[in-house]
Design a protein around this motif. Sequence first.
Motif, PDB file in Angstrom:
ATOM      1  N   TYR A  46       0.843  -1.194   0.000  1.00 60.27           N
ATOM      2  CA  TYR A  46       0.000   0.000   0.000  1.00 60.27           C
ATOM      3  C   TYR A  46       0.878   1.244   0.000  1.00 60.27           C
ATOM      4  O   TYR A  46       1.929   1.262   0.634  1.00 60.27           O
ATOM      5  CB  TYR A  46      -0.946  -0.003   1.213  1.00 60.27           C
ATOM      6  N   GLN A  50      -1.755   6.090   1.403  1.00 61.39           N
ATOM      7  CA  GLN A  50      -2.853   5.255   1.881  1.00 61.39           C
ATOM      8  C   GLN A  50      -2.671   4.922   3.355  1.00 61.39           C
ATOM      9  O   GLN A  50      -3.614   4.998   4.143  1.00 61.39           O
ATOM     10  CB  GLN A  50      -2.929   3.959   1.066  1.00 61.39           C
ATOM     11  N   TRP A  54      -5.085   6.006   6.458  1.00 56.01           N
ATOM     12  CA  TRP A  54      -5.698   5.048   7.385  1.00 56.01           C
ATOM     13  C   TRP A  54      -5.496   5.470   8.835  1.00 56.01           C
ATOM     14  O   TRP A  54      -6.436   5.490   9.617  1.00 56.01           O
ATOM     15  CB  TRP A  54      -5.110   3.647   7.186  1.00 56.01           C
ATOM     16  N   THR A 153     -11.572  -0.165   3.246  1.00 57.05           N
ATOM     17  CA  THR A 153     -10.839   0.274   2.050  1.00 57.05           C
ATOM     18  C   THR A 153     -10.387  -0.921   1.221  1.00 57.05           C
ATOM     19  O   THR A 153     -10.538  -0.927   0.002  1.00 57.05           O
ATOM     20  CB  THR A 153      -9.598   1.102   2.442  1.00 57.05           C
ATOM     21  N   ILE A 154      -9.840  -1.922   1.869  1.00 55.39           N
ATOM     22  CA  ILE A 154      -9.347  -3.102   1.156  1.00 55.39           C
ATOM     23  C   ILE A 154     -10.509  -3.821   0.462  1.00 55.39           C
ATOM     24  O   ILE A 154     -10.387  -4.248  -0.684  1.00 55.39           O
ATOM     25  CB  ILE A 154      -8.561  -4.033   2.107  1.00 55.39           C
ATOM     26  N   GLN A 155     -11.655  -3.915   1.133  1.00 55.40           N
ATOM     27  CA  GLN A 155     -12.828  -4.558   0.544  1.00 55.40           C
ATOM     28  C   GLN A 155     -13.297  -3.774  -0.679  1.00 55.40           C
ATOM     29  O   GLN A 155     -13.630  -4.361  -1.706  1.00 55.40           O
ATOM     30  CB  GLN A 155     -13.957  -4.655   1.583  1.00 55.40           C
ATOM     31  N   GLN A 156     -13.271  -2.437  -0.590  1.00 52.82           N
ATOM     32  CA  GLN A 156     -13.685  -1.584  -1.720  1.00 52.82           C
ATOM     33  C   GLN A 156     -12.733  -1.756  -2.903  1.00 52.82           C
ATOM     34  O   GLN A 156     -13.164  -1.746  -4.043  1.00 52.82           O
ATOM     35  CB  GLN A 156     -13.751  -0.110  -1.297  1.00 52.82           C
ATOM     36  N   GLN A 157     -11.446  -1.926  -2.627  1.00 55.07           N
ATOM     37  CA  GLN A 157     -10.459  -2.092  -3.689  1.00 55.07           C
ATOM     38  C   GLN A 157     -10.649  -3.432  -4.412  1.00 55.07           C
ATOM     39  O   GLN A 157     -10.329  -3.542  -5.591  1.00 55.07           O
ATOM     40  CB  GLN A 157      -9.026  -1.983  -3.133  1.00 55.07           C
ATOM     41  N   LYS A 158     -11.149  -4.426  -3.700  1.00 60.37           N
ATOM     42  CA  LYS A 158     -11.389  -5.742  -4.308  1.00 60.37           C
ATOM     43  C   LYS A 158     -12.550  -5.696  -5.302  1.00 60.37           C
ATOM     44  O   LYS A 158     -12.546  -6.397  -6.289  1.00 60.37           O
ATOM     45  CB  LYS A 158     -11.745  -6.783  -3.227  1.00 60.37           C
ATOM     46  N   SER A 159     -13.587  -4.887  -4.963  1.00 62.69           N
ATOM     47  CA  SER A 159     -14.797  -4.886  -5.793  1.00 62.69           C
ATOM     48  C   SER A 159     -14.658  -4.063  -7.048  1.00 62.69           C
ATOM     49  O   SER A 159     -13.848  -3.314  -7.288  1.00 62.69           O
ATOM     50  CB  SER A 159     -16.008  -4.369  -5.051  1.00 62.69           C
TER      51      SER A 159
END
Length: 159
Positions: A46, A50, A54, A153-159
Amino acid sequence: MHRICLFPGTFDPVTLGHTDIIDRALPLFDELIIGIGINSGKVPMYSVEQRVDWIREIYKNEPKIKVTSYEGLTVQYCKKVNAHFILRGIRYVADFEYEKAIADINRKMDPEVETIFLTCSPEFSTIASTLVRDVIRNGGDAAQFLPAEVARTIQQQKS
């Protein structure tokens, strides 16, 4: 004397282990600077921006916390920000041996900077950024190891 402490690390990503140490160190110092060390030999998962974002988000309501990034020797950066303490988190005995060696070198370079060790709370002792990155890289759900702001944030980056 204003007690300023630097908590250096890569925080790649920020984990519940990091926030455990930060939260427990807060009452000990007047100011806690979270210093994201930039190591030219490591390619982070990251960006520095970023990681700074965080930590700022997690601690937006904590005026004692400042977040910054730096290059070079931690003990030299302490002088720049007027920190007389370095905070290090310890999970296991092996961590202590490694961290003590660094603390001894730092003390020789600047005897006015003292290293403070805090041990992780037991429930966070297995959380290491390296392991969390492996879980993320391989498509696993790392949310249980991360502050909500980071997991989101990590979940949003996956989608």
